[in-house]
Design a protein around this motif. Structure first.
Motif, mmCIF file in Angstrom:
data_model
loop_
_atom_site.group_PDB
_atom_site.id
_atom_site.type_symbol
_atom_site.label_atom_id
_atom_site.label_comp_id
_atom_site.label_asym_id
_atom_site.label_seq_id
_atom_site.Cartn_x
_atom_site.Cartn_y
_atom_site.Cartn_z
ATOM 1 N N VAL A 74 28.770 58.418 48.300
ATOM 2 C CA VAL A 74 29.424 57.248 47.684
ATOM 3 C C VAL A 74 30.791 57.648 47.127
ATOM 4 O O VAL A 74 31.782 56.941 47.321
ATOM 5 N N GLY A 75 30.851 58.800 46.457
ATOM 6 C CA GLY A 75 32.107 59.284 45.885
ATOM 7 C C GLY A 75 33.155 59.611 46.931
ATOM 8 O O GLY A 75 34.357 59.544 46.667
ATOM 9 N N ALA A 76 32.687 59.934 48.134
ATOM 10 C CA ALA A 76 33.623 60.254 49.224
ATOM 11 C C ALA A 76 34.395 59.021 49.691
ATOM 12 O O ALA A 76 35.464 59.148 50.285
ATOM 13 N N LEU A 77 33.858 57.835 49.417
ATOM 14 C CA LEU A 77 34.543 56.594 49.826
ATOM 15 C C LEU A 77 35.831 56.381 49.024
ATOM 16 O O LEU A 77 36.905 56.298 49.623
ATOM 17 N N LEU B 137 34.586 51.600 42.871
ATOM 18 C CA LEU B 137 33.562 52.461 43.467
ATOM 19 C C LEU B 137 33.377 53.746 42.667
ATOM 20 O O LEU B 137 32.254 54.204 42.454
ATOM 21 N N TYR B 138 34.491 54.313 42.211
ATOM 22 C CA TYR B 138 34.429 55.586 41.495
ATOM 23 C C TYR B 138 33.722 55.442 40.150
ATOM 24 O O TYR B 138 32.845 56.237 39.814
ATOM 25 N N THR B 139 34.104 54.413 39.390
ATOM 26 C CA THR B 139 33.572 54.290 38.029
ATOM 27 C C THR B 139 32.234 53.557 37.962
ATOM 28 O O THR B 139 31.372 53.910 37.163
ATOM 29 N N SER B 140 32.057 52.546 38.802
ATOM 30 C CA SER B 140 30.874 51.691 38.683
ATOM 31 C C SER B 140 29.724 52.074 39.607
ATOM 32 O O SER B 140 28.595 51.651 39.387
#
Length: 297
Positions: A146-149, A128-131
């Motif tokens: 999204v980054g909070a996930l 999730l972080y990179t893609s």
């Protein structure tokens, strides 16, 4: 003379390694994971604790390295990031990629030794972080959501490492760290707004440091505080919090909310920095209080 040069180069290599893996951030994430483990563990296994710390560092370090590879051209445009190893030319993309992939593999193996579910959540986090999060940063302010996930996974990951199961308890830990990230990252986005603009990043919900952004920061600060005291009401399974613990957490929340209101009132870089510092203090103290409350109650 040559030995002096060698020692300088060794120091610079270590400094670049620290920067490519963002050691400070990685260690704070490891701290979250260990707190989650201590909350979930019925009996503390020091080997598991060590594996979680090492595996967690590998996974976060890998995510940060991938991030800096992807954003190397944008990093070169911003004052905050232009001296990072890749844009500054001290490290090649290939070297960074070797570090990132090695860390990914070692991280997954280490977390898998704890249990497969821990490795699975670690893999989801890095993906999730990179893609997803990293490419979205230059497209939409929703990237912060999204980054909070992946950012909320470490606290929860520790519990999963302890219990090999996902339920209401790790879900609550996830929710706390999920909501907390909005006042934290939006305050950073506020005082670095001009620098982020150079890289084309959309970090604030309204696109600029204005009253609308400040209102949302206040709302998420309140929600963070409310979610943080949920365990005192007794419906979060084995995750419990005493009345004294809940009062202390509530008071910490009021401090963060106070600085959120100050930002709304002043709308200044100084107020944004104060809120950012108070948010870091909040999440660190909350994790310490939760763990202390479990073992002292």
């Amino acid at each position: 003379m040559s030995s002096a040069k060698t020692s300088v180069s060794t120091v610079s290599v270590f400094t670049d390694f620290k920067e490519i893996t963002k050691m400070g951030l990685s260690l704070s994430v490891v701290f979250s994971s260990l707190a989650g483990y201590l909350l979930g563990a019925e009996t503390i296994n020091l080997i598991t604790l060590l594996l979680l710390a090492i595996g967690g560092y590998f996974m976060v370090g890998a995510s940060n390295a991938y991030n800096q590879i992807i954003e190397r051209d944008l990093d070169a445009l911003m004052d905050r990031t232009k001296n990072r190893p890749i844009p500054a030319g001290r490290m090649s993309v290939n070297t960074a990629f070797i570090i990132a992939t090695t860390f990914t593999i070692l991280g997954l193996i280490t977390l898998y030794v704890i249990n497969p579910k821990t490795a699975m959540w670690g893999a989801i986090s890095i993906f999730l972080y990179t893609s997803v999060y990293t490419p979205l940063k230059t497209k939409t302010a929703l990237s912060v959501f999204v980054g909070a996930l992946p950012g909320a996974i470490p606290f929860m990951l520790g519990w999963v490492a302890a219990r090999n199961a996902f339920g209401i308890e790790p879900g609550t830990l996830f929710a706390i760290q999920f909501f907390w990230q909005f006042p934290h990252f939006w305050s950073i986005g506020w005082f670095l707004h001009e620098d982020y603009k150079k890289g084309g990043f959309f970090m604030l919900p309204t696109g600029k440091p204005d009253k609308g952004t400040a209102v949302q920061i206040i709302m998420y600060s309140i929600w963070t505080t409310l979610v943080s005291i949920l365990p005192v009401f007794g419906f979060t399974g084995d995750l419990k919090l005493s009345i004294v613990g809940a009062i202390i957490v509530l008071l910490l929340g009021f401090v963060m909310i106070f600085y959120a209101f100050r930002l709304f009132k002043e709308r200044s870089i100084k107020a944004a920095k104060q809120l950012m510092l108070s948010s870091v203090f909040y999440i660190t103290m909350l994790q310490i209080i939760y763990v202390a409350d479990k073992f002292l109650s």
